[in-house]
Design a protein around this motif. Structure first.
Motif, short mmCIF file in Angstrom:
data_model
loop_
_atom_site.label_atom_id
_atom_site.label_comp_id
_atom_site.label_asym_id
_atom_site.label_seq_id
_atom_site.Cartn_x
_atom_site.Cartn_y
_atom_site.Cartn_z
N TRP A 84 0.83 -1.21 0.00
CA TRP A 84 0.00 0.00 0.00
C TRP A 84 0.87 1.26 0.00
O TRP A 84 0.59 2.21 -0.74
CB TRP A 84 -0.90 -0.03 1.22
N ALA A 85 1.91 1.26 0.83
CA ALA A 85 2.78 2.44 0.90
C ALA A 85 3.52 2.67 -0.41
O ALA A 85 3.68 3.81 -0.85
CB ALA A 85 3.78 2.27 2.06
N MET A 86 3.98 1.59 -1.05
CA MET A 86 4.68 1.76 -2.33
C MET A 86 3.74 2.30 -3.40
O MET A 86 4.14 3.12 -4.23
CB MET A 86 5.28 0.42 -2.75
N ARG A 87 2.50 1.86 -3.39
CA ARG A 87 1.52 2.36 -4.36
C ARG A 87 1.29 3.86 -4.21
O ARG A 87 0.86 4.52 -5.15
CB ARG A 87 0.20 1.62 -4.21
N LEU A 97 7.95 -0.95 7.03
CA LEU A 97 6.95 -2.01 7.21
C LEU A 97 7.53 -3.38 6.87
O LEU A 97 7.22 -4.37 7.54
CB LEU A 97 5.74 -1.72 6.32
N LEU A 98 8.39 -3.44 5.85
CA LEU A 98 9.05 -4.71 5.54
C LEU A 98 9.97 -5.13 6.68
O LEU A 98 10.03 -6.32 7.03
CB LEU A 98 9.85 -4.58 4.24
N ALA A 99 10.68 -4.17 7.25
CA ALA A 99 11.57 -4.48 8.38
C ALA A 99 10.76 -4.99 9.58
O ALA A 99 11.18 -5.94 10.27
CB ALA A 99 12.37 -3.24 8.77
N THR A 100 9.60 -4.38 9.82
CA THR A 100 8.74 -4.84 10.91
C THR A 100 8.26 -6.26 10.66
O THR A 100 8.22 -7.09 11.58
CB THR A 100 7.53 -3.89 11.06
N THR A 101 7.91 -6.54 9.42
CA THR A 101 7.48 -7.90 9.06
C THR A 101 8.60 -8.91 9.31
O THR A 101 8.36 -10.00 9.83
CB THR A 101 7.06 -7.95 7.58
#
Length: 209
Positions: A84-87, A97-101
C-alpha cells in the motif's frame, strides 16, 4: 530512481508484470497442494485415533502456538501495508513495514524454537524417537510425528519468506520499485501471506481439540 529492468523475452513492463503474477500464483497453488496432502494425512490419522489425538492436542503448547498466530497475522498486515505504501510513493514507509514484518517473522522462529525445546525435553519427538511417558499411545506418536513434519515444513517456508522479504527490502533501498511498477514487491509479499494462511489452518488442527 533507476528504471525497472525489462527482460528480453518481454515486449513491455506490463507483460513482464503479468507473467510474474501468473507464475507466482501457479507456484502458490503447488505449495497449497503440498500442504493439502499433509492435511489429508492428518485427517486420516485423526479418524483412526480420535481419542489419542484429542489427548495430545490438549497437552500441546497452546500459548506458543497462539502467540505465533498473532505474530503472523500482524506481520501479514504489515506486508500488505508495505505494498500500500509503495503504491502511494512512500518507499521509506515501505521499507519500515518490511523491516517490521521481518522482525515478527524472526520472532515466530524464536518462539517455535522454544516450543520445540519443550517437546524435546518431554520426549514428544517424531516416529521411533517418541518417548513421552505421559502419553505413551501410538496415536499420540502419530500426532507428534505429523506435528513435527507440518510445523517443521512451515518453519522452512517462514525462513524462505524472510529471505524473500530481505531481498525485497534491498530492492526498495535501491529504488527498484515505483508507484507504477511494483509487481515484484507485491508477489514477494504474497508469498508471506501464504505462510500466514498455512499457519491459520495449522493452529486449530494442532492446538485446538
Amino acid at each position: 530512481m533507476p528504471k525497472p529492468l525489462l527482460g528480453e523475452q518481454y515486449s513491455d513492463l506490463e507483460q513482464q508484470d503479468g507473467a510474474l503474477q501468473f507464475g507466482m500464483w501457479v507456484f502458490l497453488g503447488s505449495e497449497l497442494l503440498l500442504f493439502s496432502a499433509l492435511f489429508a494425512l492428518y485427517a486420516s490419522y485423526r479418524s483412526m485415533y480420535p481419542a489419542d489425538f484429542e489427548q495430545a492436542i490438549r497437552h500441546n503448547t497452546l500459548v506458543y502456538g497462539t502467540a505465533n498466530l498473532y505474530l503472523l497475522l500482524t506481520s501479514s498486515l504489515c506486508a500488505a501495508l508495505a505494498v500500500w505504501a509503495m503504491r502511494r510513493g512512500r518507499p521509506r514507509l515501505t521499507l519500515g513495514l518490511l523491516a517490521t514484518t521481518i522482525v515478527m517473522g524472526l520472532g515466530f522462529l524464536v518462539i517455535k524454537g522454544a516450543e520445540y525445546l519443550v517437546h524435546i525435553r518431554e520426549g514428544a519427538l517424531p516416529g521411533r524417537y517418541y518417548h513421552w511417558h505421559e502419553l505413551p499411545s501410538f496415536g499420540a506418536n502419530r500426532f507428534y510425528s505429523l506435528y513435527w513434519v507440518m510445523t517443521g515444513l512451515h518453519a522452512l517456508h517462514v525462513t524462505a519468506g524472510l529471505c524473500v522479504l530481505g531481498w525485497l527490502s534491498l530492492r526498495v533501498m535501491k529504488g527498484a520499485y515505483s508507484v507504477e511498477h511494483h509487481a515484484g514487491l507485491e508477489m514477494g509479499t504474497l508469498y508471506w501471506h501464504l505462510v500466514d494462511i498455512v499457519w491459520i489452518f495449522l493452529w486449530p488442527l494442532l492446538y485446538l481439540s
